[in-house]
Enzyme design. Structure first.
Site, mmCIF file in Angstrom:
data_model
loop_
_atom_site.group_PDB
_atom_site.id
_atom_site.type_symbol
_atom_site.label_atom_id
_atom_site.label_comp_id
_atom_site.label_asym_id
_atom_site.label_seq_id
_atom_site.Cartn_x
_atom_site.Cartn_y
_atom_site.Cartn_z
ATOM 1 N N GLU A 160 86.150 -24.044 34.789
ATOM 2 C CA GLU A 160 85.479 -25.244 34.275
ATOM 3 C C GLU A 160 84.538 -24.860 33.139
ATOM 4 O O GLU A 160 84.499 -25.496 32.096
ATOM 5 C CB GLU A 160 84.694 -25.920 35.411
ATOM 6 C CG GLU A 160 83.920 -27.135 34.902
ATOM 7 C CD GLU A 160 83.146 -27.859 35.996
ATOM 8 O OE1 GLU A 160 83.042 -27.322 37.112
ATOM 9 O OE2 GLU A 160 82.659 -28.963 35.722
ATOM 10 N N SER A 173 79.508 -31.815 43.567
ATOM 11 C CA SER A 173 78.085 -32.156 43.675
ATOM 12 C C SER A 173 77.826 -33.267 44.681
ATOM 13 O O SER A 173 78.637 -34.168 44.868
ATOM 14 C CB SER A 173 77.561 -32.625 42.314
ATOM 15 O OG SER A 173 77.849 -31.684 41.338
ATOM 16 N N SER A 188 83.283 -37.055 38.155
ATOM 17 C CA SER A 188 83.846 -37.604 36.911
ATOM 18 C C SER A 188 85.199 -38.237 37.173
ATOM 19 O O SER A 188 86.065 -37.614 37.787
ATOM 20 C CB SER A 188 84.007 -36.507 35.865
ATOM 21 O OG SER A 188 82.754 -35.975 35.529
#
Ligand SMILES: Cc1cc2nc3c(=O)[nH]c(=O)nc-3n(C[C@H](O)[C@H](O)[C@H](O)COP(=O)(O)OP(=O)(O)OC[C@H]3O[C@@H](n4cnc5c(N)ncnc54)[C@H](O)[C@@H]3O)c2cc1C
Lengths: 378, 393
Positions: free
Chosen positions: B249, B134, B166
């Site tokens: 994912e 992202s 993350s």
């Protein structure tokens, strides 16, 4: 394994092909519009029985195929898809199961082969009020010498006006609400004091009111032990709920597929309505719910055949889920068709009407969700 | 004795001897998951020991091939190992993005050298990975990403910014989507590259979440060097790899929906109380819990069914397309119910009475489940188009 074996896939395909040809929504419409006396096509029923479907779940020793309930569920699902009118629910799913669960050897030998061959139609007479509440059964069974006398009435008796015999649930002891004191009796149509009145529900299928006045039942026709019908009846009702869930699965899936097809055809604002995201997301959500429905129905059907102790919980899970999803699918079906969906001419309306009757029978969403919570320990 | 019973017996004995008692205690909080890495975060030293021992057998990643450090177990053996671990309550020895995301993509798209170099350290928990997908202007519309990679012969120079990365501040390496070509459609010209987060020019800035923790970062690349040998797949053809990785994912995230833990119904009997018949003494709450448990049960049956269909050789059915959407929405419902059932206990933020605000933090974190890895709305778009065949707007 939550998958179908080869035999089951063949059975499913055979049922899908036959019913989509011979017992469809348009056949149901004709039966309705001609005010058909029987309420289903006897020739179709004969062919279904000849293929063995009336005896799928009946053990081979009693003239059935011994395929188990998973097999029967597959046929019921296809019957649900096509809204096929036949005594498959009343006689095969429910009455045969009640006899198998509760009956004496002699009763099973007498009746099960006749059900399996389609020669006789039996039906369960249980409900007495507006709601499914088996323990509240109040219809009186009084001992009178060698006989038992039945007095009272039953509603929502499926295929009552064409049944050869009734399995009547009555109270021989105790107060309404108690498990002990429930008994089952075989009462033949046309016996003195037996009166049947056909009723018409929204789904244009067969139900009736059975009135019993001073009906004498001899000891041969007491099903199982007097006063001790509850455990067998309870299992029968679990199986019936799962079978109707399989029908609702077929019905809800068919209504959904027809709706998605319409979304791809109907144009407004210069494009097909299926390109509107507001509708796409609702359709995708419904798809997800239908996939969950398919899983719980298959798991519940297999639990019947495996004699899984979790059967009651799974039966309520399946029926509650399928009531919820059938409501959603048929409501969305009408809404997404717009005005045409409101017309009697269009078939989508048949699905919502049949769905609500199937949902009601043997306990609706509220009944089964409450029972699911109770059986889950809260 | 069949091979499988023998395998079970051996696994049982080995686990019995090698799983430290502390690693048989239920996971209490996020810190109990061991993520490995060059500078691992360790809540208990046994986590490292347990990971090492399991890695020695290839059992940190039982389903990967042995030559890359996996266990080489077939589906049945994996099931037996899972059962035997569950029997003694053994924790998973290692959780990582390397295992759940990068590994499957490398196994499918990586060349032999890349597999040899990167997979074994993942199995041993030595290298911790993060996901650079992202960007500030490329979220749901991921393919519009603009982080640039300039060709310098044997390497690329990378410039741009990622966001919501993350554990970027804790990770050793990153698998990153970069744009190597701007001339074609947005799905073309994307490349899938791997590089070390310790490289000069990489900076990370943690972002604090509503749950109070800072698991993800803004990640900046200022002339970062990435070797071409660490580009997976052909140049400009990274989108297919990116999408394949996303399916893994999503699979990982949807597993949250089937998460176990005490039933909110049972807990509510204690916190809310019962009526004369022993039912939960609040019919509205009772109904919500029953609806949740019903759906959770149907969802678990669906995961089982899809698994069985795959085992029976029928392939991954359309039902799997709903897992991410349904599983994460369920997990959010579950957390909402936990808050409703817990009352004040579930709203505590700090201190031992509230176990460090665990319930509240878990509830807040669960809101991200339907955003990360593709939002619920994007999942519904995918089902509508790919499965139902509805046309684009
Ligand atoms: C906890 C967490 C961890 C994450 N970890 C990582 C990570 O490690 N690496 C990484 O690269 N990314 C990570 N992400 C980022 C995540 O993938 C993005 O947040 C996600 O893809 C959504 O993008 P966005 O935040 O830009 O939201 P937007 O795309 O701006 O979406 C905003 C809203 O618009 C809706 N929307 C957008 N497009 C459409 C459409 N076409 N139709 C209907 N609705 C639409 C969305 O569903 C959403 O509700 C993480 C996110 C979270 C919450």
């Amino acid at each position: 394994m939550l998958v179908l074996n080869e035999d089951q896939v063949m059975l499913k395909d055979a049922a899908a092909g036959f019913l989509a040809d011979r017992a469809t929504v348009s056949h149901l419409r004709k039966l309705r519009d001609s005010d058909d006396e029987t309420g289903f096509d006897p020739a179709v029923w004969r062919d279904m029985a000849d293929m063995g479907w009336a005896g799928i779940a009946i053990p081979e020793a009693y003239g059935g195929l011994g395929y188990g309930y998973t097999g029967l569920g597959l046929v019921l699902e296809q019957a649900g898809r096509n809204l096929s009118a036949s005594p498959l629910e009343s006689s095969v799913l429910v009455a045969a199961t009640a006899l198998a669960e509760l009956g004496t050897e002699a009763q099973k030998e007498h009746w099960l082969p006749a059900i399996a061959s389609g020669e006789k139609i039996l039906t369960l007479a249980l409900q007495e009020n507006a709601h499914h509440a088996p323990l509240r059964t109040a219809l009186r069974a009084t001992r009178h010498g060698e006989h038992v006398i039945l007095e009272g009435s039953k509603c929502l008796v499926t295929d009552a006006h064409v049944a050869d015999a009734f399995i009547v649930i009555a109270r021989s002891e105790g107060r309404p609400g108690a498990e002990h004191g429930l008994s089952a009796f075989l009462v033949e149509a046309g016996a003195p004091g037996v009166h049947v009145e056909r009723r018409h529900l929204v789904d244009s299928r067969n139900v009736g009111v059975l009135t019993l006045h001073d009906v004498h039942v001899d000891s041969d026709n007491v099903i199982g032990d007097i006063g001790a019908a509850w455990p067998g009846l309870s299992r029968t009702l679990d199986i019936a709920s799962i079978g109707l869930s399989a029908m609702l699965l077929g019905l809800a899936t068919e209504a959904f597929e027809r709706t998605v097809a319409y979304l791809g055809e109907r144009k407004q604002f210069g494009r097909v309505i299926g390109s509107f995201q507001g509708l796409q997301h609702r359709a995708a959500h419904l798809f997800a719910e239908l996939e969950l429905s398919r899983s719980i129905v298959l798991q519940a059907l297999q639990a019947i055949d495996a004699e899984d102790p979790e059967l009651p919980l799974l039966a309520s899970a399946a029926k509650a889920k399928l009531c919820e999803v059938a409501t959603l699918s048929t409501n969305e079906g009408i809404q997404m068709h717009g005005g045409i969906g409101m017309t009697d001419e269009h078939e989508i309306g048949f699905f919502i009407k049949r769905a609500r009757v199937l949902q009601h029978q043997f306990g609706d969403y509220n009944y089964h969700l409450d029972r699911f919570a109770r059986l889950s320990g809260f | 004795m069949t091979d499988l019973t023998q395998f079970r017996a051996e696994a049982r004995e080995w686990l019995e001897h090698n799983c430290p008692p502390t690693m048989r205690e239920p996971v209490q909080s996020f810190e109990d998951y061991y993520m490995g890495g060059r500078n691992p975060e360790v809540a208990h030293p046994d986590q490292q020991l347990w990971c090492e021992r399991m890695a020695g057998r290839g059992w940190t990643v039982p389903h990967w091939p042995r030559e890359y450090g996996g266990g080489g177990l077939d589906a049945e053996e994996q099931r037996v190992l899972r059962e035997e671990m569950a029997r003694i309550g053994a924790r998973r020895p290692l959780d990582s993005f390397g295992i759940s995301m990068l590994g499957p993509a490398l196994l499918k798209f990586g060349n032999e050298e890349q597999k040899q170099e990167h997979l074994p350290p993942i199995c041993r928990g030595e290298i911790r990975w993060c996901q650079g997908y992202s960007e500030p202007n490329a979220g749901s519309d991921l393919a519009s990403l603009q982080t640039r990679a300039e060709d310098h012969g044997d390497h690329y120079t990378i410039n741009g910014q990622k966001v919501w990365t993350s554990y970027a501040n804790k990770a050793d390496w990153i698998f990153c989507l970069v744009r190597t070509d701007n001339s074609g459609s947005k799905h073309e010209g994307i490349s899938f590259v791997l590089f070390d987060m310790a490289s000069p020019g990489v900076t990370t800035r943690p972002i604090r979440l509503i749950s109070g923790s800072s698991p993800f970062c803004e990640t900046f690349f200022d002339n970062v060097r990435a070797e071409k040998k660490n580009r997976v797949g052909d140049e400009g053809k990274g989108w297919a790899i990116a999408k394949y990785l996303l399916t893994h994912e999503r699979e990982m995230i949807s597993g949250f929906g089937a998460s176990s833990g005490p039933s909110p119904g049972k807990t509510a009997l204690e916190t809310v109380g019962t009526d004369a018949e022993g039912r939960l003494d609040n019919s509205a709450l009772r109904q919500s819990i029953a609806q949740y448990q019903l759906d959770a049960r149907c969802f678990a049956a669906t995961m089982a069914r899809v698994g069985d269909e795959v085992k029976a050789g029928q392939g991954l059915g359309a039902a799997s397309s709903i897992f991410k959407y349904y599983g994460t929405e369920l997990n959010k419902r579950r957390n909402e119910l936990n808050v409703a059932v817990g009352g004040e206990n579930a709203l505590g933020w700090e201190g031992d009475v509230y176990r460090g605000g665990e319930a509240a933090r878990s509830w807040l974190r669960s809101k991200g489940n339907s955003i990360e890895g593709g939002t619920s709305e994007v999942q519904l778009n995918i089902v509508a188009k790919r499965v139902l065949g509805l046309p684009d707007a």
